[in-house]
Scaffold this motif. Sequence first.
Motif, PDB file in Angstrom:
ATOM      1  N   UNK A 290      24.812   0.050 -10.527  1.00 32.92           N
ATOM      2  CA  UNK A 290      24.907   1.516 -10.135  1.00 32.92           C
ATOM      3  C   UNK A 290      24.308   2.105  -9.310  1.00 32.92           C
ATOM      4  N   UNK A 291      23.247   1.718  -8.892  1.00 30.54           N
ATOM      5  CA  UNK A 291      22.364   2.783  -8.402  1.00 30.54           C
ATOM      6  C   UNK A 291      21.898   1.617  -7.376  1.00 30.54           C
ATOM      7  N   UNK A 292      22.202   1.017  -7.627  1.00 31.51           N
ATOM      8  CA  UNK A 292      22.358   0.405  -6.585  1.00 31.51           C
ATOM      9  C   UNK A 292      23.312   0.068  -5.138  1.00 31.51           C
ATOM     10  N   UNK A 293      24.055   0.081  -5.837  1.00 32.55           N
ATOM     11  CA  UNK A 293      25.743   0.565  -4.737  1.00 32.55           C
ATOM     12  C   UNK A 293      25.547   1.542  -4.578  1.00 32.55           C
ATOM     13  N   UNK A 294      24.589   3.317  -5.518  1.00 30.38           N
ATOM     14  CA  UNK A 294      24.158   4.516  -4.434  1.00 30.38           C
ATOM     15  C   UNK A 294      23.640   4.318  -2.988  1.00 30.38           C
ATOM     16  N   UNK A 295      22.352   3.320  -3.084  1.00 30.61           N
ATOM     17  CA  UNK A 295      21.132   3.431  -2.365  1.00 30.61           C
ATOM     18  C   UNK A 295      22.037   2.406  -1.229  1.00 30.61           C
ATOM     19  N   UNK A 296      23.209   1.997  -1.255  1.00 34.47           N
ATOM     20  CA  UNK A 296      23.420   1.385   0.033  1.00 34.47           C
ATOM     21  C   UNK A 296      24.716   2.029   0.564  1.00 34.47           C
ATOM     22  N   UNK A 297      24.852   3.077  -0.346  1.00 31.48           N
ATOM     23  CA  UNK A 297      25.312   3.879   0.296  1.00 31.48           C
ATOM     24  C   UNK A 297      24.984   5.530   1.123  1.00 31.48           C
ATOM     25  N   UNK A 298      23.657   5.161   1.093  1.00 31.71           N
ATOM     26  CA  UNK A 298      22.201   6.034   1.255  1.00 31.71           C
ATOM     27  C   UNK A 298      22.508   7.153   0.391  1.00 31.71           C
ATOM     28  N   UNK A 299      23.519   7.059  -0.762  1.00 24.75           N
ATOM     29  CA  UNK A 299      22.826   8.752  -1.959  1.00 24.75           C
ATOM     30  C   UNK A 299      21.322   8.845  -1.954  1.00 24.75           C
ATOM     31  N   UNK A 300      20.821   7.546  -2.313  1.00 20.81           N
ATOM     32  CA  UNK A 300      20.240   7.444  -3.014  1.00 20.81           C
ATOM     33  C   UNK A 300      18.386   6.243  -2.823  1.00 20.81           C
ATOM     34  N   UNK A 301      18.121   6.892  -2.913  1.00 26.55           N
ATOM     35  CA  UNK A 301      16.394   6.488  -2.362  1.00 26.55           C
ATOM     36  C   UNK A 301      15.297   5.305  -3.052  1.00 26.55           C
ATOM     37  N   UNK A 302      15.110   4.202  -2.267  1.00 25.32           N
ATOM     38  CA  UNK A 302      14.579   3.642  -3.943  1.00 25.32           C
ATOM     39  C   UNK A 302      13.202   2.649  -2.989  1.00 25.32           C
ATOM     40  N   UNK A 303      12.120   3.243  -3.361  1.00 26.34           N
ATOM     41  CA  UNK A 303      10.821   2.630  -2.909  1.00 26.34           C
ATOM     42  C   UNK A 303      10.181   1.840  -4.603  1.00 26.34           C
ATOM     43  N   UNK A 304       9.501   0.736  -4.599  1.00 29.47           N
ATOM     44  CA  UNK A 304       8.496   0.317  -5.725  1.00 29.47           C
ATOM     45  C   UNK A 304       9.277   0.293  -6.101  1.00 29.47           C
TER      46      UNK A 304
END
Length: 655
Positions: A631-645
């Motif tokens: 679910x968080x991966x989909x939010x990252x693809x939709x640019x509603x979330x950022x993931x780093x490290x």
Amino acid sequence: MDPTGVVSAAWSSALTSLVPREALLPGVVDPRSPPVEPEAALAVLRASGLESLLAPCFLELLQKHLQERVVRGCGAVWARRRRRRGGAALPGGELFLPALLHLQAALEPFLHGQQLLQQWGLVPEPHGEGVRGSHHTETHRLVTQRPTDSPHRDPQTRHTETHRLVTQRPSSLVDAFPRLDYPESQHALQELQVCLKKTNQKGQLVASLKTALETRLLHPGVNTDDIITLYISAIRALTQLDPTGVTLDVVCQPVRKYLRSREDTVRKIVAGLTDDVDGPSELAGELTRAEPVELEHSLGSDDDGDEPEDWSPPPCDAAHSVKSGLGRRSFDIISLLVSIYGSKEVFINEYHTLLADRILHHFNYNMAREIRNLELLKLRFGDVFMHRCEVMLKDVADSRRINSNILEARRAWPGGPAAPVPLNAMILSGEFWPPLKEGKLELPAAVKEVMEAYTREYEKLKAARSLVWKPHLGLVSLDVHLAGGRSLSLSVSPVHAAIIMHFQDKASWTLQELSEALKVPAPSLRKKLALWQQRRVLREGPPDRFSLLEDGRHDDGGLLLLLDSDDDNDSAMASQADQKEEEMQVFWTYIQGMLTNLETLSLERIHSMLKMFAMIGPAGGECDLAELRAFLGRKVKEQQLLCSGGMYKLPKPGA
């Protein structure tokens, strides 16, 4: 001799060598044909492509012979023996053994023909087209392998025959499972039970049965209905063969595990129990059997039922479930099916969804059948667990009464007593119904006026309550009258009715115009328009423009329209995926709050905080680590979330 005569002579000779003359029916062979050697006759038939008809004809003649000779012969044998006993009733053994011997005598003349078919490579497969033939071949195998306890046989010969019967019977049992009808089959099973006691080959039989079931049944090519049907037949047969339940538990353990892995197993079982056409027919009537077993007691422990002095340890070859006490449960079929999942809540929830789907799909106030099913299910599952279903049926009865009251007050509606669109509503208690499928639909103005008037009347009847309409759900009965005297009467969904009502005001619409007017996406709308195209009410031309077809004589050039197969049986309930997505959106609100206050969090920390704050109470959803990561991966693809490290954070506003 002409070619036709050669083929006729070959056919007559080949069939005569396979079937006894007394079993030949008139017209099957030509008695005037000259005799031909069997091998030569087979060569002629192979050259003509007729050799494949020999086996079906052989099996059909065998069937006729058994029907005419065996049924009448057994009756005559039993009548003679009864006269010898002065008309007294005969014991089961004196009935069964003469019948078996008579059947064996009737089958023996066909053994030579069966051997010839095997030599010629023409014996049909057990699951081939000759279903009735395979049944009689199977009957012959089950009967002729019977050990004869004749006093003239020496003990070693009787032991050898018994050993051979137990060795070869497992495949016969698997083939015969679907045809084991009680009480007719219990004599054959009792016979095998006696053989097992004499030869001590129970382990070999169990292993062979288990392997045969896994090979033939447990693969994606078999329908779930067929697996459940054979499992039910296995329950009936194996509990007769081994009353302790050990054989049933060991043999069917892979079947239960495989059924648990199929997504539609629960729905098929519940549909079959409630006499639905989508479920296996073997389950129909199980709920109405006398003395139903309540499921809490059918899954009891070792201490339930028997007195302490009657206790005995389980056999050494029993599976773990038997040794732990679960194997001592009742052999009630419903209890065994429910125990596949170990929890009755799964079945209760599935029936809850299935009942709601039936009510909203048929939109009928007559719930006599559903009330009967509910009362029977309450005997099995208990009143408390079926409370939601009771409320649903009460909603249907209340809706019928409210509709009658509002119908009397129709004078206040737009148009007076004769409203332009008659309306009946199904009023649901939202807390007790499963989640409904969401959708948007803009109804025509005339329909909206009637719905608003209905709401006002309802608010008068039920103070402090109002209605929230679901315009995309329901059933509409339409009478469509077209030019030239053509008319149609049919029941359709609200979106289909809204489409055709728009063509009353305008004879031609583009796909985009209809999509904007109805608030329905264009791809979905095109599927709905196909119904009216098939009924020759609408036509498309030019592309993406639909026009009213008044006379129905438009030449479509042989165009074949494929309707969406799910339209007629489309469920009104939200799918599991839709419900899961709704739960995840609730979690997303919590996640946004966490990241706003704490800025960055790892996946494990987010999951642990959700478990503390969002996954509590009966209304709290569930989400494991893998689902949260996706679910968080989909939010990252939709640019509603950022993931780093491996750390998640919200994007900065305006970034």
